[in-house]
Design an enzyme around this catalytic site. Structure first.
Site, PDB file in Angstrom:
ATOM      1  N   GLY A  27      -3.452   1.156 -13.294  1.00 46.85           N
ATOM      2  CA  GLY A  27      -3.451   2.494 -12.559  1.00 46.85           C
ATOM      3  C   GLY A  27      -3.292   2.179 -11.038  1.00 46.85           C
ATOM      4  O   GLY A  27      -3.500   0.901 -10.747  1.00 46.85           O
ATOM      5  N   ILE A 163      -9.423  15.079 -15.254  1.00 45.00           N
ATOM      6  CA  ILE A 163      -9.128  16.419 -15.821  1.00 45.00           C
ATOM      7  C   ILE A 163     -10.101  17.322 -15.272  1.00 45.00           C
ATOM      8  O   ILE A 163      -9.817  18.532 -15.446  1.00 45.00           O
ATOM      9  CB  ILE A 163      -8.862  16.047 -17.408  1.00 45.00           C
ATOM     10  CG1 ILE A 163      -8.216  17.459 -18.053  1.00 45.00           C
ATOM     11  CG2 ILE A 163     -10.373  16.301 -18.046  1.00 45.00           C
ATOM     12  CD1 ILE A 163      -6.648  17.142 -17.848  1.00 45.00           C
ATOM     13  N   SER A 537      18.853 -35.717   1.389  1.00 46.84           N
ATOM     14  CA  SER A 537      18.218 -35.282   0.091  1.00 46.84           C
ATOM     15  C   SER A 537      16.778 -34.885   0.397  1.00 46.84           C
ATOM     16  O   SER A 537      15.946 -35.537  -0.421  1.00 46.84           O
ATOM     17  CB  SER A 537      18.577 -36.168  -1.066  1.00 46.84           C
ATOM     18  OG  SER A 537      18.428 -37.282  -0.901  1.00 46.84           O
TER      19      SER A 537
HETATM   20  N1  LIG Z   1     -14.088  13.936 -10.744  1.00 52.74           N
HETATM   21  C1  LIG Z   1     -13.442  12.937 -11.071  1.00 52.74           C
HETATM   22  N2  LIG Z   1     -13.562  11.870 -10.148  1.00 52.74           N
HETATM   23  C2  LIG Z   1     -13.063  10.654 -10.673  1.00 52.74           C
HETATM   24  C3  LIG Z   1     -13.120  10.606 -11.924  1.00 52.74           C
HETATM   25  N3  LIG Z   1     -12.730   9.107 -12.418  1.00 52.74           N
HETATM   26  C4  LIG Z   1     -12.840   8.429 -11.101  1.00 52.74           C
HETATM   27  N4  LIG Z   1     -13.123   9.504 -10.336  1.00 52.74           N
HETATM   28  C5  LIG Z   1     -13.531   9.284  -8.628  1.00 52.74           C
HETATM   29  O1  LIG Z   1     -12.302   8.493  -8.047  1.00 52.74           O
HETATM   30  C6  LIG Z   1     -12.846   7.749  -7.134  1.00 52.74           C
HETATM   31  C7  LIG Z   1     -11.947   6.347  -7.449  1.00 52.74           C
HETATM   32  O2  LIG Z   1     -12.208   5.716  -8.750  1.00 52.74           O
HETATM   33  P1  LIG Z   1     -12.356   4.180  -8.932  1.00 52.74           P
HETATM   34  O3  LIG Z   1     -12.723   3.929 -10.299  1.00 52.74           O
HETATM   35  O4  LIG Z   1     -12.841   3.306  -7.857  1.00 52.74           O
HETATM   36  O5  LIG Z   1     -10.554   3.972  -8.806  1.00 52.74           O
HETATM   37  P2  LIG Z   1      -9.973   2.630  -9.248  1.00 52.74           P
HETATM   38  O6  LIG Z   1      -9.183   2.128  -7.802  1.00 52.74           O
HETATM   39  O7  LIG Z   1      -8.416   3.210 -10.055  1.00 52.74           O
HETATM   40  O8  LIG Z   1     -10.553   1.697  -9.653  1.00 52.74           O
HETATM   41  C8  LIG Z   1     -14.069   7.402  -7.101  1.00 52.74           C
HETATM   42  O9  LIG Z   1     -14.647   8.078  -6.385  1.00 52.74           O
HETATM   43  C9  LIG Z   1     -14.340   8.082  -8.488  1.00 52.74           C
HETATM   44  O10 LIG Z   1     -15.789   8.338  -8.618  1.00 52.74           O
HETATM   45  C10 LIG Z   1     -12.875  11.636 -12.960  1.00 52.74           C
HETATM   46  O11 LIG Z   1     -12.520  11.484 -14.114  1.00 52.74           O
HETATM   47  N5  LIG Z   1     -13.308  12.723 -12.397  1.00 52.74           N
END
Ligand SMILES: Nc1nc2c(ncn2[C@@H]2O[C@H](COP(=O)(O)OP(=O)(O)O)[C@@H](O)[C@H]2O)c(=O)[nH]1
Lengths: 640, 308
Positions: A27, A163, A537
């Site tokens: 990701g 989502i 060389s």
């Molecule tokens: N609303 C919402 N926020 C999310 C979700 N998944 C992650 N986040 C937020 O997105 C931000 C980045 O997430 P993180 O797990 O650190 O991303 P990474 O860089 O892919 O590891 C954080 O502030 C999370 O709390 C989700 O399903 N819904």
């Protein structure tokens, strides 16, 4: 211990248990990868009390989710470490549910991470591609999918995350899936499943969410627990790389190794891929007794019904379905080293249990992983992928990577730094070698040697410009001539006037210069001559390349070890002065490095001896090693 | 009989995969290095590693010796077990004590856990590897033990000074391990990298591998210090005023130097009971290892200095 007790302690005793699922998560930064992994660990109550207490504290302090637990803090940030310059390619996390064990290969999500993803992907069976539902497909997603496909992962889950932030919108989700399917059509995935999730709130992670009634499939964890990714490796053709010859006493000679694919039973016929010799399996030995059959993944010790010459690196296969054997092949290279690919340079290639010198002879094209487009290229740099032709010094057995992820993979190792330079995935063999090779000559090297009174060898003089290589080589040749030894002297400057006049002094050209010289020296050796080569060389890898071209004992590396200060002081051709003034570029010792030999046959320490003494030292070496006869020289004796 | 039944049914596919992966790693080292050695620390992980070595090379003996770095503060039961285990395996056992550290009076009590570990374990290990010119050393560490280990390689390269350079690690692809080293450099190799604590216990049960009795609950003399239960293994442990050892039914999850290893209260006296307790457990294994609490990020630091 009672059987029931045992069954309680080990719940899988009475039910079939899928092997651990090795998965890769990909990701972009902030897609929610850490949050998802953290939640998966948390919901399997794998977060232990001492860790949970720390997590709650940290969430208050650093979390992004108010007073709620920030799951991302559970998996310690790969990004932060990257900033400190620590090479983090992959972190492995483990969790087990009652149904299955999981190994997650987690790679940092920054831009340049083809190398890391490839490393994680090489051991994975399934990839989770994380997509931010609000952003849809990004270039990065496509790049991830391309690498996943290249490395042979056949199962993909699209986790459409956040989502909740799109109001659980079905249309957006559907569009992502349709777009992705269009792009992925060419990527050859066996299964592709999309799941709308919220890593932060838990929708469809371990449990189906009431917020997405339109989604009919299973929650992510259910899907992962039940998917069968086992490729039917046991019905594939038999392949076994001999890893270690097991010889406890004279009456037992077994071949230890791990079955790469296929199934065998005692009595089955096998062929040694390289030599084409046939035999049959006598026994399949293990510590727990002989087996009646063994299949892919089993670590066993085989004995054969015949005494064949087999050693580490040999591949045993099914005679009716053999591995390809060739000295040249086409492969995708994923470049992993800061130092770029130099075509023509000698690298070590490790495939299975075999390590052989190899060179890249051609870069067919570079792959743009964002568009899957092909570009022409002279080199590959860190994180770049290209289709290349490779040539190894002796033919080896392999399968296309698509057919076999074990016998179709290799790594390239830099011979000087020992860094892992590239990952290789074989596409197909090139049979050019078979056509040009071995002309069935009736007069051989040995025959030619017999009519001379010396053994053909190459005396390779290496050292800085002005070290005295040519002076000493000339003296040695004069003395050999006086003894009636048939010689030839190849000199860097001379060859550059003819054969190598198209070459300059940049790294690639220096590599090619030495390669051609090596080939010429090899022909001269075949002709039975003692060949004296006087070349700066500067790189270890090229000198090793020439060493490998020749037979054992034929390459005598003579390090003319004159200190740089001394060479600068002598400066016979005025070159150092010009290099220091910046008029000449890529000058060894000034703005290009010299890698001294690690184990030269001879070291000439010029501070302590004259050129004549050095020549005498070399002649003494040649007589001691019975390369030339121990006869009195005609003329004056210099040897004191 | 039951053992046979179990063996015939075979290991779970999961354990079998872990087993053959570890065997592959063991053989690879034997084939590619000139002087390998297996670090034998007497704990459960070492017991599994030793068992795997016997399996990997059968019918030959493993082509390397065992090496125990003795800090002189191991539980007495561990030392007895060590000698018996090497004998059972028919392998040569080398032991090494940092005599110079001992002469300086370094001990967990006088010097504290940090200095003691540094001198009697880390430095001792380096000295031993140099003394016998080993170019590869197997260790029983697992990636699940601690957050920072999650990124450790199976083959971990060390400079001639035994330093681990996290900036210069080699990627590991497939099972194609890059084993090239220069003169004086060495490799630490971890065949159990992908095992979890539970896998280790499941495997011990399935393969009937002997482990030190200290892993099973029994009444033992202990004193309680800072929330940790310390066993009074011999008279060297100085008692604080008013402190009196009392008998408690305890066992250990991990084993180290006795004054540095916390016990847990437990009634688990058999393997299945230990495993059941583990599954229900709510704390991590390293909780019992006092050296890790010493300073935060301590593992990373120790590794750089040459600790396993
Ligand atoms: N609303 C919402 N926020 C999310 C979700 N998944 C992650 N986040 C937020 O997105 C931000 C980045 O997430 P993180 O797990 O650190 O991303 P990474 O860089 O892919 O590891 C954080 O502030 C999370 O709390 C989700 O399903 N819904």
């Amino acid at each position: 211990m009672l059987a029931t007790e045992l069954a309680q302690a080990v719940p899988y005793l009475d039910k079939p248990f899928l092997p651990a699922l090795r998965l890769l998560t990909c990701g972009s930064v902030d897609d929610g990868k850490s949050t998802l992994i953290g939640r998966l660990l948390y919901e399997q109550s794998l977060i232990l009390d001492d860790q949970l207490a720390a997590l709650k504290r940290d969430s208050k302090k650093h979390g992004t989710d108010g007073d709620n637990i920030d799951f991302a803090l559970l998996v310690d940030g790969l990004e932060a470490e990257r900033e400190q310059g620590i090479t983090i390619d992959v972190a492995y996390r483990y969790f087990t549910t009652p149904a299955r064990s999981f190994v997650i290969a987690d790679t940092p999500g920054h831009e340049q991470y083809t190398r890391n993803m490839a490393t994680g992907a090489s051991g994975a069976d399934l990839a989770i591609l994380l997509i931010d539902a609000r952003k849809g497909l990004l270039t990065q997603t496509l790049r991830h999918a391309a690498i996943v496909s290249l490395t042979g992962i056949k199962h993909v889950v699209l986790a459409v995350n956040k989502i909740d932030l799109t109001g659980f919108d079905q249309a957006g989700f559907d569009k992502i899936l349709v777009d992705f399917k269009y792009f992925a059509a060419a990527l050859g995935f066996k299964t592709l499943h999309a799941i709308p999730i919220s890593a932060r709130h838990g929708d469809n992670v371990s449990r189906k969410s009431p917020n997405t009634p339109w989604y009919k499939g299973p929650a992510l964890l259910d899907y992962l627990e039940t998917i069968d990714v086992a490729e039917d490796k046991s019905s594939a053709p038999f392949r076994f790389a001999v890893q270690w010859v097991n010889r406890p006493h004279l009456d037992f000679r077994g071949f230890s190794g791990t079955i790469a694919s296929g199934t065998i039973r005692p009595g089955d016929e096998i062929v040694v891929a390289g030599s084409g010799r046939l035999s049959r399996i006598a026994r399949i030995g293990t510590f727990d007794g002989d087996l009646e059959s063994a299949g892919a993944g089993d670590a066993v010790t085989l004995t054969l019904t015949d005494e064949l010459d087999i050693s580490r690196g040999d591949i045993l296969c099914d005679p009716k379905n053999r591995a390809e054997v060739s000295g040249q092949f086409a492969a995708h290279l994923i470049w992993m080293n800061e130092e770029r690919l130099l075509p023509g340079r000698s690298y070590l290639l490790k495939a299975g249990t075999r390590t052989v010198p190899a060179t890249v002879t051609e870069i067919v094209h570079r792959l743009d992983v964002n568009t899957l487009g092909e570009q022409s290229a002279q080199t590959l740099r860190l994180n770049e992928v290209g289709l290349c032709h490779l040539s190894v010094t002796s033919p080896m057995a392999f399968d296309p990577y698509k057919a076999n992820r074990t016998t179709g993979a290799f790594i390239l190792i830099d011979r000087a730094s020992h860094a892992t330079a590239a990952a290789g995935l074989i596409v197909h063999g090139l049979n050019r070698a078979a056509n040009v090779y071995v002309q069935g000559l009736s007069v051989g090297k040995q025959d030619r040697t017999r009519i001379k009174h010396h053994k053909p060898v190459v005396l390779w003089f290496t050292g800085l410009s002005g070290a005295g290589k040519s002076t000493i080589a000339n003296l040695v040749e004069t003395r050999l001539y006086a003894r009636g030894v048939h010689t030839i002297l190849l000199d860097g400057d001379n060859l550059r006037h003819g054969l190598n006049k198209d070459l300059g002094f940049i790294e690639e050209d220096r590599v090619e210069n030495i390669r051609r010289t090596g080939e010429v020296a090899k022909l001269m050796t075949e002709a039975g001559l003692i060949t004296l080569c006087s070349f700066i060389s500067p790189f270890r890898a090229e000198r090793l390349m020439v060493r490998d071209m020749l037979g054992a004992g034929e390459f005598i590396e003579i390090f003319v070890d004159t200190p740089l200060q001394e060479c600068i002081a002598r400066d016979p051709k005025g070159l150092y002065r010009r290099a220091i003034a910046g008029e000449i570029r890529n000058f060894t010792g000034i703005d290009q490095s010299y890698e001294p030999p690690e184990n030269p046959e001879l070291i000439i320490a010029r501070e302590r001896q004259t050129a004549e003494q050095a020549a005498a030292q070399i002649i003494a070496y040649l007589t001691e090693h019975q390369i030339i006869d121990r006869i009195e020289e005609l003329g004056e004796d210099w040897s004191i | 009989m039951l053992q046979n039944l179990y063996v015939n049914k075979g290991l779970s596919p999961h354990l079998r995969r872990l087993e053959s992966e570890a065997i592959f790693v063991l053989r690879e080292v034997a084939a590619e290095f000139s002087r390998p050695v297996m670090l034998y620390s007497i704990g459960k992980d070492s017991s599994v590693m030793l068992h795997l070595a016997l399996k990997a090379f059968h019918p030959s003996k493993p082509p390397f010796p065992l090496l125990h770095i003795d800090t002189t503060w191991k539980f007495r039961e561990m030392i007895a077990f060590r000698d018996a285990a090497a004998k059972r395996a028919g392998m040569e056992l080398l032991t090494y004590v940092n005599k110079e550290g001992l002469a300086r009076g370094v001990s967990p009590i006088a010097s504290g856990s940090s200095v003691h570990t540094q001198v009697m374990k880390t430095e001792a290990l380096r000295q031993a590897l140099d003394l016998w010119h080993f170019d590869a050393a197997f260790g029983g560490a697992r990636r699940d033990e601690e957050k920072s280990r999650a990124k450790e390689r199976i083959f971990s390269h060390r400079s001639a000074a035994h330093a681990w350079d996290p900036r210069n690690q080699r990627p590991e692809l497939w099972h194609l391990f890059n084993t090239r080293i220069k003169a004086g450099e060495s490799m630490r190799v971890f065949p159990l990298s992908n095992w979890t604590e539970l896998d280790v216990w499941d495997y011990i049960l399935a393969e009937n591998i002997p482990v030190v009795p200290l892993y099973f609950a029994k009444p033992r003399p202990v004193v309680e210090r800072g929330g940790a239960l310390i066993m009074v293994d011999d008279e060297r442990l100085p008692l604080k005023p008013g402190e009196r050892p009392r008998m408690e039914e305890i066992r250990f999850r991990t084993l180290g130097c006795y004054p540095l290893t916390g016990a847990i209260r437990s009634h688990a006296t058999t393997l299945p009971e230990v495993i059941a307790e583990m599954r229900a457990s709510k704390t991590s294994e390293r909780e019992g290892r006092l050296i890790d609490h010493d300073e935060s990020g301590s593992m990373e630091k120790k590794k750089r200095e040459g600790y396993f």
